[in-house]
Design a protein around this motif. Structure first.
Motif, PDB file in Angstrom:
ATOM      1  N   GLY A 251       0.817  -1.214   0.000  1.00 52.12           N
ATOM      2  CA  GLY A 251       0.000   0.000   0.000  1.00 52.12           C
ATOM      3  C   GLY A 251       0.848   1.259   0.000  1.00 52.12           C
ATOM      4  N   ALA A 252       1.915   1.262   0.792  1.00 53.35           N
ATOM      5  CA  ALA A 252       2.798   2.426   0.838  1.00 53.35           C
ATOM      6  C   ALA A 252       3.484   2.621  -0.504  1.00 53.35           C
ATOM      7  N   ARG A 253       3.857   1.520  -1.140  1.00 59.27           N
ATOM      8  CA  ARG A 253       4.527   1.618  -2.440  1.00 59.27           C
ATOM      9  C   ARG A 253       3.585   2.234  -3.468  1.00 59.27           C
ATOM     10  N   GLU A 254       2.312   1.832  -3.424  1.00 57.65           N
ATOM     11  CA  GLU A 254       1.332   2.390  -4.356  1.00 57.65           C
ATOM     12  C   GLU A 254       1.071   3.860  -4.065  1.00 57.65           C
ATOM     13  N   ALA A 255       1.020   4.229  -2.794  1.00 55.91           N
ATOM     14  CA  ALA A 255       0.725   5.615  -2.425  1.00 55.91           C
ATOM     15  C   ALA A 255       1.827   6.563  -2.861  1.00 55.91           C
ATOM     16  N   PHE A 256       3.064   6.112  -2.811  1.00 58.19           N
ATOM     17  CA  PHE A 256       4.172   7.002  -3.138  1.00 58.19           C
ATOM     18  C   PHE A 256       4.710   6.773  -4.542  1.00 58.19           C
ATOM     19  N   GLY A 257       4.231   5.738  -5.209  1.00 61.81           N
ATOM     20  CA  GLY A 257       4.825   5.333  -6.467  1.00 61.81           C
ATOM     21  C   GLY A 257       4.380   6.103  -7.687  1.00 61.81           C
TER      22      GLY A 257
ATOM     23  N   GLU B 111      -0.610  12.020  -6.918  1.00 57.19           N
ATOM     24  CA  GLU B 111      -1.726  12.604  -6.179  1.00 57.19           C
ATOM     25  C   GLU B 111      -1.610  12.339  -4.682  1.00 57.19           C
ATOM     26  N   ASN B 112      -1.422  11.065  -4.312  1.00 54.86           N
ATOM     27  CA  ASN B 112      -1.353  10.729  -2.899  1.00 54.86           C
ATOM     28  C   ASN B 112      -0.163  11.420  -2.239  1.00 54.86           C
ATOM     29  N   LYS B 113       0.967  11.450  -2.930  1.00 53.05           N
ATOM     30  CA  LYS B 113       2.145  12.082  -2.364  1.00 53.05           C
ATOM     31  C   LYS B 113       1.930  13.588  -2.213  1.00 53.05           C
ATOM     32  N   LYS B 114       1.276  14.200  -3.176  1.00 52.03           N
ATOM     33  CA  LYS B 114       1.019  15.639  -3.120  1.00 52.03           C
ATOM     34  C   LYS B 114       0.174  15.980  -1.901  1.00 52.03           C
ATOM     35  N   MET B 115      -0.920  15.245  -1.705  1.00 49.45           N
ATOM     36  CA  MET B 115      -1.804  15.516  -0.563  1.00 49.45           C
ATOM     37  C   MET B 115      -1.079  15.271   0.754  1.00 49.45           C
ATOM     38  N   LEU B 116      -0.395  14.133   0.846  1.00 51.20           N
ATOM     39  CA  LEU B 116       0.308  13.779   2.066  1.00 51.20           C
ATOM     40  C   LEU B 116       1.391  14.801   2.387  1.00 51.20           C
ATOM     41  N   VAL B 117       2.205  15.127   1.401  1.00 49.54           N
ATOM     42  CA  VAL B 117       3.309  16.059   1.616  1.00 49.54           C
ATOM     43  C   VAL B 117       2.779  17.452   1.942  1.00 49.54           C
ATOM     44  N   GLY B 118       1.716  17.874   1.260  1.00 46.76           N
ATOM     45  CA  GLY B 118       1.141  19.197   1.527  1.00 46.76           C
ATOM     46  C   GLY B 118       0.603  19.316   2.942  1.00 46.76           C
ATOM     47  N   ILE B 119      -0.119  18.307   3.377  1.00 44.57           N
ATOM     48  CA  ILE B 119      -0.689  18.335   4.731  1.00 44.57           C
ATOM     49  C   ILE B 119       0.413  18.247   5.786  1.00 44.57           C
TER      50      ILE B 119
ATOM     51  N   THR C 178      -1.889  23.668  -3.848  1.00 44.61           N
ATOM     52  CA  THR C 178      -2.555  24.460  -4.882  1.00 44.61           C
ATOM     53  C   THR C 178      -2.051  24.145  -6.290  1.00 44.61           C
ATOM     54  N   LYS C 179      -0.969  23.398  -6.399  1.00 48.10           N
ATOM     55  CA  LYS C 179      -0.475  23.003  -7.721  1.00 48.10           C
ATOM     56  C   LYS C 179      -1.306  21.834  -8.247  1.00 48.10           C
ATOM     57  N   SER C 180      -1.381  21.740  -9.579  1.00 44.14           N
ATOM     58  CA  SER C 180      -2.049  20.578 -10.161  1.00 44.14           C
ATOM     59  C   SER C 180      -1.172  19.350  -9.900  1.00 44.14           C
ATOM     60  N   ASP C 181      -1.760  18.172 -10.024  1.00 43.63           N
ATOM     61  CA  ASP C 181      -1.011  16.937  -9.776  1.00 43.63           C
ATOM     62  C   ASP C 181       0.204  16.847 -10.695  1.00 43.63           C
ATOM     63  N   GLU C 182      -0.020  17.152 -11.970  1.00 43.88           N
ATOM     64  CA  GLU C 182       1.068  17.051 -12.946  1.00 43.88           C
ATOM     65  C   GLU C 182       2.163  18.080 -12.664  1.00 43.88           C
ATOM     66  N   GLU C 183       1.746  19.296 -12.334  1.00 49.00           N
ATOM     67  CA  GLU C 183       2.715  20.363 -12.034  1.00 49.00           C
ATOM     68  C   GLU C 183       3.534  20.017 -10.786  1.00 49.00           C
ATOM     69  N   PHE C 184       2.863  19.482  -9.763  1.00 50.43           N
ATOM     70  CA  PHE C 184       3.557  19.075  -8.544  1.00 50.43           C
ATOM     71  C   PHE C 184       4.580  17.984  -8.851  1.00 50.43           C
ATOM     72  N   TYR C 185       4.123  16.976  -9.592  1.00 54.31           N
ATOM     73  CA  TYR C 185       4.996  15.841  -9.927  1.00 54.31           C
ATOM     74  C   TYR C 185       6.213  16.306 -10.722  1.00 54.31           C
ATOM     75  N   ASN C 186       5.985  17.124 -11.742  1.00 53.89           N
ATOM     76  CA  ASN C 186       7.094  17.599 -12.583  1.00 53.89           C
ATOM     77  C   ASN C 186       8.044  18.522 -11.830  1.00 53.89           C
ATOM     78  N   THR C 187       7.517  19.381 -10.968  1.00 52.09           N
ATOM     79  CA  THR C 187       8.344  20.355 -10.260  1.00 52.09           C
ATOM     80  C   THR C 187       9.136  19.741  -9.115  1.00 52.09           C
TER      81      THR C 187
END
Length: 100
Positions: free
Chosen positions: A3-9, A14-22, A82-91
């Protein structure tokens, strides 16, 4: 820990963005969000600055250090969320932009 691998993989991040942001908003002064994004040096800088801030809290400067690291975490958390998922991932995950 499949589950952790899927959340961060995945490439969506998306999952990483929400988790890291919070985590940045709640525990930003400890640098937890930096470690999750793979920025060890920046995470250590925030953690050490916060420890120094608490250690020097009896002096007035310590309060400002702790307040500054807290504000950095809140600002970064808001930016991440506030970044889009793609923008967060790329940046932050591909581009490795460590600060703001």
């Amino acid at each position: 820990t499949q589950g952790a691998r899927e959340a961060f993989g995945g490439p969506g991040g998306e999952n990483k963005k929400m988790l890291v942001g919070i985590l940045a908003i709640i525990f930003g002064s400890l640098g937890v969000h930096k470690f999750l994004l793979g920025y060890q040096k920046e995470g250590i800088i925030l953690l050490v600055a916060t420890i120094i801030g608490y250690a020097t809290m009896c002096l007035i400067i310590g309060s400002f250090i702790v307040m500054a690291t807290f504000i950095i975490g809140v600002i970064e958390g808001i930016i991440y969320l506030t970044k889009s998922d793609e923008e967060f991932y790329n940046t932050y995950q591909i581009g490795k932009k460590p600060w703001f």
